[in-house]
Design a protein around this motif. Structure first.
Motif, PDB file in Angstrom:
ATOM      1  N   GLY A 152     -56.106 -94.528 -24.959  1.00  0.00           N
ATOM      2  CA  GLY A 152     -57.123 -94.065 -24.020  1.00  0.00           C
ATOM      3  C   GLY A 152     -58.171 -95.143 -23.763  1.00  0.00           C
ATOM      4  N   HIS A 153     -58.652 -95.173 -22.547  1.00  0.00           N
ATOM      5  CA  HIS A 153     -59.741 -96.090 -22.204  1.00  0.00           C
ATOM      6  C   HIS A 153     -60.824 -95.340 -21.433  1.00  0.00           C
ATOM      7  N   ASN A 154     -62.047 -95.739 -21.698  1.00  0.00           N
ATOM      8  CA  ASN A 154     -63.166 -95.305 -20.874  1.00  0.00           C
ATOM      9  C   ASN A 154     -64.093 -96.500 -20.697  1.00  0.00           C
ATOM     10  N   TRP A 155     -65.115 -96.292 -19.915  1.00  0.00           N
ATOM     11  CA  TRP A 155     -66.096 -97.359 -19.663  1.00  0.00           C
ATOM     12  C   TRP A 155     -67.460 -96.784 -19.998  1.00  0.00           C
ATOM     13  N   VAL A 156     -68.046 -97.336 -21.063  1.00  0.00           N
ATOM     14  CA  VAL A 156     -69.305 -96.811 -21.589  1.00  0.00           C
ATOM     15  C   VAL A 156     -70.319 -97.949 -21.591  1.00  0.00           C
ATOM     16  N   LEU A 157     -71.538 -97.638 -21.188  1.00  0.00           N
ATOM     17  CA  LEU A 157     -72.581 -98.665 -21.159  1.00  0.00           C
ATOM     18  C   LEU A 157     -73.736 -98.279 -22.062  1.00  0.00           C
ATOM     19  N   THR A 158     -74.162 -99.228 -22.881  1.00  0.00           N
ATOM     20  CA  THR A 158     -75.360 -99.071 -23.718  1.00  0.00           C
ATOM     21  C   THR A 158     -76.091-100.414 -23.741  1.00  0.00           C
ATOM     22  N   ARG A 159     -77.255-100.398 -24.350  1.00  0.00           N
ATOM     23  CA  ARG A 159     -77.881-101.684 -24.655  1.00  0.00           C
ATOM     24  C   ARG A 159     -77.002-102.390 -25.685  1.00  0.00           C
ATOM     25  N   THR A 160     -76.949-103.700 -25.606  1.00  0.00           N
ATOM     26  CA  THR A 160     -76.110-104.463 -26.525  1.00  0.00           C
ATOM     27  C   THR A 160     -76.496-104.202 -27.977  1.00  0.00           C
ATOM     28  N   SER A 161     -77.781-104.063 -28.251  1.00  0.00           N
ATOM     29  CA  SER A 161     -78.246-103.846 -29.627  1.00  0.00           C
ATOM     30  C   SER A 161     -77.780-102.500 -30.180  1.00  0.00           C
TER      31      SER A 161
END
Ligand code: CO
Length: 150
Positions: A67-76
């Motif tokens: 499975g793949h998704n695309w998740v964004l967070t701050r790098t830290s």
């Protein structure tokens, strides 16, 4: 005859240039069966209020296997979110429920599928350090990259 062709060709050209011009706010990224995204960096113009990220799984394996998704967070914060996401299980699509460190997250998909997620670019900090990743267990170490605003 030439005029007729021009009349036909012009709308066709406009149809191509229209979405292409707006396309800078529409990004695509591919995931495959070998634990890879096809890019390590996505550039979003700061002029976009919103961006649409389309994830295309070009593999053949199922969502349960690869499975793949695309998740964004701050790098830290991305490693901690990824690790808590893994423990949150498939019922939560491997994301910690209600975690506001998740800035954007697409659906989890399998081979042959695609999905899109809208990113509120105006809410991103200019010069901020952001990482996108796949939160499927064991994937974030290989499947990650930087989101850059320019
Ligand atoms: Co993945």
């Amino acid at each position: 005859m030439r005029k007729v062709l021009a009349a036909i060709a012009l709308p066709a050209l406009l149809a191509v240039s229209g979405p292409a011009a707006a396309g800078s706010c529409e990004l695509e990224i591919e995931g495959n069966d070998r634990l890879q995204f096809d890019r390590k960096e996505l550039v979003v113009p700061a002029s976009c209020d919103e961006a649409t990220i389309t994830l295309i799984h070009v593999g053949r394996m199922s969502v349960k296997q690869m499975g793949h998704n695309w998740v964004l967070t701050r790098t830290s914060e991305f490693r901690d979110v990824a690790q808590k996401g893994m423990r949150a299980g498939p019922e939560n699509e491997y994301l910690p429920p209600g975690d506001d460190r998740v800035i954007a997250a697409s659906d989890l998909i399998g081979g042959g599928e695609r999905t899109s997620v809208t990113l509120d670019v105006s809410a991103l900090e200019s010069g901020g350090d952001y990482t996108f990743f796949c939160s499927f267990p064991g994937h974030y170490g290989a499947m990650n990259g930087k989101l850059v605003m320019e």
